[in-house]
Design a protein around this motif. Structure first.
Motif, PDB file in Angstrom:
ATOM      1  N   HIS A  42       0.850  -1.203   0.000  1.00 18.34           N
ATOM      2  CA  HIS A  42       0.000   0.000   0.000  1.00 18.34           C
ATOM      3  C   HIS A  42       0.883   1.249   0.000  1.00 18.34           C
ATOM      4  O   HIS A  42       2.030   1.223   0.461  1.00 18.34           O
ATOM      5  CB  HIS A  42      -0.927  -0.011   1.233  1.00 18.34           C
ATOM      6  CG  HIS A  42      -1.908   1.118   1.189  1.00 18.34           C
ATOM      7  ND1 HIS A  42      -1.713   2.306   1.868  1.00 18.34           N
ATOM      8  CD2 HIS A  42      -3.082   1.261   0.504  1.00 18.34           C
ATOM      9  CE1 HIS A  42      -2.743   3.118   1.615  1.00 18.34           C
ATOM     10  NE2 HIS A  42      -3.585   2.502   0.797  1.00 18.34           N
ATOM     11  N   TYR A  52       1.031   3.635   1.869  1.00 14.67           N
ATOM     12  CA  TYR A  52       1.454   4.110   3.195  1.00 14.67           C
ATOM     13  C   TYR A  52       2.628   3.313   3.772  1.00 14.67           C
ATOM     14  O   TYR A  52       3.092   3.614   4.876  1.00 14.67           O
ATOM     15  CB  TYR A  52       0.310   3.981   4.205  1.00 14.67           C
ATOM     16  CG  TYR A  52      -0.903   4.853   3.991  1.00 14.67           C
ATOM     17  CD1 TYR A  52      -0.853   6.006   3.215  1.00 14.67           C
ATOM     18  CD2 TYR A  52      -2.115   4.539   4.602  1.00 14.67           C
ATOM     19  CE1 TYR A  52      -1.987   6.799   3.044  1.00 14.67           C
ATOM     20  CE2 TYR A  52      -3.241   5.332   4.442  1.00 14.67           C
ATOM     21  CZ  TYR A  52      -3.175   6.466   3.665  1.00 14.67           C
ATOM     22  OH  TYR A  52      -4.288   7.245   3.520  1.00 14.67           O
ATOM     23  N   ASP A  83      -3.296   2.090  -4.186  1.00 14.44           N
ATOM     24  CA  ASP A  83      -4.345   2.345  -3.189  1.00 14.44           C
ATOM     25  C   ASP A  83      -5.189   1.078  -3.026  1.00 14.44           C
ATOM     26  O   ASP A  83      -4.950   0.067  -3.699  1.00 14.44           O
ATOM     27  CB  ASP A  83      -5.177   3.594  -3.552  1.00 14.44           C
ATOM     28  CG  ASP A  83      -6.048   3.423  -4.788  1.00 14.44           C
ATOM     29  OD1 ASP A  83      -6.121   2.307  -5.340  1.00 14.44           O
ATOM     30  OD2 ASP A  83      -6.670   4.417  -5.206  1.00 14.44           O
ATOM     31  N   SER A  84      -6.185   1.135  -2.144  1.00 13.83           N
ATOM     32  CA  SER A  84      -6.951  -0.076  -1.834  1.00 13.83           C
ATOM     33  C   SER A  84      -7.627  -0.660  -3.075  1.00 13.83           C
ATOM     34  O   SER A  84      -7.642  -1.880  -3.259  1.00 13.83           O
ATOM     35  CB  SER A  84      -8.047   0.237  -0.819  1.00 13.83           C
ATOM     36  OG  SER A  84      -7.509   0.847   0.296  1.00 13.83           O
ATOM     37  N   ASN A 136     -12.467  -0.682   4.099  1.00 15.40           N
ATOM     38  CA  ASN A 136     -11.813  -0.746   5.418  1.00 15.40           C
ATOM     39  C   ASN A 136     -12.811  -1.357   6.404  1.00 15.40           C
ATOM     40  O   ASN A 136     -13.422  -0.669   7.218  1.00 15.40           O
ATOM     41  CB  ASN A 136     -11.418   0.651   5.912  1.00 15.40           C
ATOM     42  CG  ASN A 136     -10.414   1.343   5.022  1.00 15.40           C
ATOM     43  OD1 ASN A 136     -10.524   1.295   3.802  1.00 15.40           O
ATOM     44  ND2 ASN A 136      -9.439   1.993   5.617  1.00 15.40           N
ATOM     45  N   SER A 143     -12.209   4.706  -1.218  1.00 12.93           N
ATOM     46  CA  SER A 143     -12.315   6.163  -1.305  1.00 12.93           C
ATOM     47  C   SER A 143     -12.211   6.615  -2.757  1.00 12.93           C
ATOM     48  O   SER A 143     -12.630   7.721  -3.091  1.00 12.93           O
ATOM     49  CB  SER A 143     -11.232   6.828  -0.454  1.00 12.93           C
ATOM     50  OG  SER A 143      -9.966   6.386  -0.858  1.00 12.93           O
ATOM     51  N   HIS A 181      -6.491  10.279  10.242  1.00  8.08           N
ATOM     52  CA  HIS A 181      -7.001  11.418   9.472  1.00  8.08           C
ATOM     53  C   HIS A 181      -7.776  12.407  10.349  1.00  8.08           C
ATOM     54  O   HIS A 181      -7.836  13.593  10.033  1.00  8.08           O
ATOM     55  CB  HIS A 181      -7.840  10.921   8.297  1.00  8.08           C
ATOM     56  CG  HIS A 181      -6.987  10.283   7.233  1.00  8.08           C
ATOM     57  ND1 HIS A 181      -6.702   8.933   7.231  1.00  8.08           N
ATOM     58  CD2 HIS A 181      -6.315  10.820   6.190  1.00  8.08           C
ATOM     59  CE1 HIS A 181      -5.901   8.666   6.219  1.00  8.08           C
ATOM     60  NE2 HIS A 181      -5.651   9.780   5.566  1.00  8.08           N
ATOM     61  N   HIS A 230      -7.184  13.423   2.176  1.00  7.67           N
ATOM     62  CA  HIS A 230      -7.924  12.171   1.963  1.00  7.67           C
ATOM     63  C   HIS A 230      -9.367  12.371   2.427  1.00  7.67           C
ATOM     64  O   HIS A 230      -9.596  13.083   3.427  1.00  7.67           O
ATOM     65  CB  HIS A 230      -7.251  11.046   2.765  1.00  7.67           C
ATOM     66  CG  HIS A 230      -7.650   9.682   2.332  1.00  7.67           C
ATOM     67  ND1 HIS A 230      -8.789   9.071   2.802  1.00  7.67           N
ATOM     68  CD2 HIS A 230      -7.093   8.825   1.447  1.00  7.67           C
ATOM     69  CE1 HIS A 230      -8.896   7.873   2.230  1.00  7.67           C
ATOM     70  NE2 HIS A 230      -7.878   7.704   1.402  1.00  7.67           N
ATOM     71  N   GLU A 237     -11.114  10.636   4.206  1.00 10.04           N
ATOM     72  CA  GLU A 237     -11.318  10.203   5.599  1.00 10.04           C
ATOM     73  C   GLU A 237     -11.132  11.372   6.573  1.00 10.04           C
ATOM     74  O   GLU A 237     -11.341  11.234   7.778  1.00 10.04           O
ATOM     75  CB  GLU A 237     -10.342   9.077   5.974  1.00 10.04           C
ATOM     76  CG  GLU A 237     -10.711   7.736   5.381  1.00 10.04           C
ATOM     77  CD  GLU A 237      -9.689   6.660   5.692  1.00 10.04           C
ATOM     78  OE1 GLU A 237      -8.824   6.859   6.554  1.00 10.04           O
ATOM     79  OE2 GLU A 237      -9.744   5.605   5.032  1.00 10.04           O
ATOM     80  N   SER A 252      -8.316   9.791  -3.094  1.00 15.08           N
ATOM     81  CA  SER A 252      -7.731   8.543  -2.586  1.00 15.08           C
ATOM     82  C   SER A 252      -6.211   8.639  -2.744  1.00 15.08           C
ATOM     83  O   SER A 252      -5.712   9.538  -3.440  1.00 15.08           O
ATOM     84  CB  SER A 252      -8.260   7.343  -3.381  1.00 15.08           C
ATOM     85  OG  SER A 252      -7.499   7.151  -4.554  1.00 15.08           O
ATOM     86  N   THR A 253      -5.477   7.720  -2.153  1.00 13.29           N
ATOM     87  CA  THR A 253      -4.012   7.874  -2.177  1.00 13.29           C
ATOM     88  C   THR A 253      -3.442   7.819  -3.601  1.00 13.29           C
ATOM     89  O   THR A 253      -2.572   8.615  -3.943  1.00 13.29           O
ATOM     90  CB  THR A 253      -3.331   6.824  -1.278  1.00 13.29           C
ATOM     91  OG1 THR A 253      -3.696   5.510  -1.691  1.00 13.29           O
ATOM     92  CG2 THR A 253      -3.707   7.023   0.177  1.00 13.29           C
TER      93      THR A 253
HETATM   94  P1  13P Z   1      -6.750   4.440  -0.108  1.00 11.79           P
HETATM   95  O1  13P Z   1      -7.761   3.480  -0.621  1.00 11.79           O
HETATM   96  O2  13P Z   1      -6.990   5.836  -0.571  1.00 11.79           O
HETATM   97  O3  13P Z   1      -5.374   3.986  -0.432  1.00 11.79           O
HETATM   98  O4  13P Z   1      -6.896   4.547   1.472  1.00 11.79           O
HETATM   99  C1  13P Z   1      -6.772   3.468   2.328  1.00 11.79           C
HETATM  100  C2  13P Z   1      -6.698   3.869   3.724  1.00 11.79           C
HETATM  101  O5  13P Z   1      -6.579   3.055   4.611  1.00 11.79           O
HETATM  102  C3  13P Z   1      -6.794   5.296   4.034  1.00 11.79           C
HETATM  103  O6  13P Z   1      -6.537   5.504   5.380  1.00 11.79           O
END
Ligand code: 13P
Ligand code: SF4
Length: 302
Positions: free
Chosen positions: A25, A27, A41-42, A114, A129, A174, A197, A199, A213-214
């Motif tokens: 990911h 992060y 991203d996710s 999530n 997101s 966030h 973001h 969130e 989103s990321t």
């Molecule tokens: P993304 O889907 O934007 O990568 O975000 C995942 C996430 O856990 C944000 O805190």
């Protein structure tokens, strides 16, 4: 103790012998992103995991992400590089959802990715997101129960005519970001573009140029003419931004934007997981089949 180069070399050897692919990911720690075959991203990671030609997926992220990979790929072994969770995902369980569904029986359940597999299994469709608004708009129902992230759900509610019922979950990382951080950042970097973001809280989103989103952020900073960016999401994302845009400046809006779980994975843990084939992600078949329907719905909406 092995050096970073020795760790990387051994991980590569194991990748070949296990016929494995490593995904990470946005992060994750820089050195973990650097050994991954794919960083995203996710939504991208979920999609990518359905397309890989490998027997083993080594997932560098948090549990719900690896669980999604396992749900979508029953024929592959998914290893979670390090045991790491997401406190937001744990804010709703199957019993909570049952109660909320009884209360709002006419609403379609849109479940942010999530979340746990059992919660996904009781939802109509998942979203990330990156596609939450599109998922909501794609449904025939006018009433949506959006779980578990309150802030993403609220953000979607500002963009749609539909009635969005919000569940009170949140991401502690966030939620740390305040309008004050944007104000201070702008004083120091008046020409920078502010990206956060979804969130983040509504007040923070209101003070930003874009909520993304990321991976949308990664694309935005590349395409945007600004030379500086104030970034409101987990700090790990700066690695890719800087790597891909050496001429531009990136500033994290607050040094507190660190997700403890995302930082648990190290090169050592990736190697140990591959050597021992530990942390195999398993989802009970009846849960998996139902959760997959919700994830398939999400993957189909861009
Ligand atoms: P993304 O889907 O934007 O990568 O975000 C995942 C996430 O856990 C944000 O805190
Ligand atoms: Fe969960 Fe927040 Fe960490 Fe994302 S940043 S994994 S939502 S705790």
């Amino acid at each position: 103790m092995k050096t970073a180069d020795e760790l990387k070399e051994r991980i590569l050897e194991l990748k070949n012998s296990l016929n494995a692919v490593i995904v990470a990911h946005n992060y994750q720690r820089p050195e973990v992103q650097d050994i991954a075959d794919f960083v995203g991203d996710s939504l991208e990671l979920a999609r990518q995991c359905t397309e890989v030609d490998a027997d083993v997926i080594v997932f560098c992220g948090v549990r719900f992400m690896a669980e999604s990979a396992a749900i979508l790929n029953p024929e592959r072994t998914v290893l979670l590089a390090e045991e790491a969770g997401c406190p937001l995902a744990d804010m709703i369980d199957a019993d909570d959802l049952r109660e909320w569904k009884e209360r709002y029986s006419r609403a379609a359940v849109v479940c942010y990715v999530n979340s746990t597999a059992t919660v996904k299994a009781q939802s109509d469709v998942c979203c990330t997101s990156a596609n939450a608004l599109q998922v909501v708009e794609s449904l025939p129902q006018d009433e949506i129960l959006f779980i578990p992230d309150h802030h993403l759900g609220h953000y979607v509610s500002t963009k749609t005519e539909k009635r969005i019922i919000l569940y009170p979950g949140f991401c502690y990382v966030h939620r740390r970001l305040k309008p004050q951080h944007i104000k201070l950042g702008k004083e120091l970097h008046p020409d920078a573009s502010v990206i956060v973001h979804p969130e983040c809280t509504a007040e923070v989103i209101a003070g930003a140029d874009a909520a993304l989103s990321t991976s949308q952020m990664i694309r935005y900073v590349k395409a945007n003419n600004a030379q500086g960016f104030l970034v409101g999401t987990e700090g790990g994302i700066l690695h890719r931004m800087r790597l891909e845009n050496a001429e531009k400046g990136f500033h994290l809006l607050s040094s507190s934007l660190i997700c403890h779980d995302m930082k648990k994975t190290t090169l050592e843990s990736v190697l140990k997981t591959m050597e021992e084939r530990r942390n195999v992600v398993q989802v009970a078949e009846e849960v998996r089949v139902r959760a997959k329907l919700a994830l398939d719905g999400m993957i189909g909406v861009s």
